[in-house]
Design an enzyme around this catalytic site. Sequence first.
Site: not given
Length: 416
Positions: A152, A377, A380
Amino acid sequence: METSSSTIKQKWKLCAFASIIGCFILMLCLNENHNSVRLLAFQNKNTTNIISSLEPSSFIENGKPINGTKSIGHCNIFDGRWVYKPIDSPPLYDEFQCPFIGDQVSCQRNGRPDFDYENWSWEANDCEIPRFDGKDLLERLRGKRVIVVGDSLNRNQWESLACLLYSVIPSSRAHIHVQNGLHKLFVAKDYNCSVEFHWSPFLVQLDTSQANGTKVLRLDKLVTSAERWRGADIMVFNTGHWWVHRGKFRAWDLFGYRGELAKEMDIESAVEMGMKTWAQWIDDNVDSTKTIVFFRSISPEHKGKYWCYNVTLPIMDEESYAGDSFPKPVIEVVERTIRGMKTPVKYLNITKLSEYRRDAHPTVYVAKKEKQQPVVDCSHWCLPGLPDTWNRLLYALLVFNTSRDTGAGSSSHGLV
């Protein structure tokens, strides 16, 4: 007599004033000429040396690290500092107008109130890195195919690259195809070029076809989608994070290697087996006179002491900060494998420069499903944001690519 003397004094004053103006104009001309000479020197010197001078830890080619001795005119574009430029370096695309940005990294759409994380520019210590030029890159990619393969974080980079290119063409001249997050495609019709993302967090095969539901990570078999990699002109790979997941986040039940299964294995050994499988495929299937292969280094997480939550500034104190967000033995396995390949692989070493950017994560500004627990998060990256810099450095390496550096002629790539 007094009138004559006064006239002479006035003439002397006019002459003196004219002399001062003349000197000032001359200085401006000399300075402009000096700047032109400096720019010409940079173009003639740094453009041919920027890649060949990268340090061994930052660049690997022809199976061996390149000599990293620094000298005038040599530049490691991964060695530098973050500079705040809110006016000179605005984002190159609008988050709300780019269809490629996933909910996970759409920080402004998800309510992030600050914008400063978009305005930091990475500046190399020894040269000027060119600003990303989407039109120029599209011309260089005319008739070519780019693939981005990995987890990702590489999808994060693909989203950035697709937005950077999409923003400089009419939307009607773009083709977009998305297949459940496993395969994403952007085509610039007028340039006959494509930028693809292929989901493959291990690069090797995760077999979920067992009758009993057991998931086997087959270290000696490449992911089945690898057939789609063939024929690409530029390849950008990554792996790392999924190998170190534990507990419920671990994706496999068993390791498979040469017909044998094992429940437990030293992770460094497993990564090395998997990387060698990938490296062998590259060596067997990639023609380095036609294809440029990149491998992106680990994208750091910010947890523990350097947690990303509620942070709006990068880490600026280099002396007190030592990045330790990922197991170094795994990184060493990846770098050692690349050094042993016959195919030239360019190492896009974004780890250290990204470690300072704990301000650039989505944190709590991620799309939330109903009744979902709050998520922070720190893995990312918001878009626009840090991955745009990764692509700027990728662009710089393509711009400064030469036949001497890559072992491939410029006519083969059309990238120089």
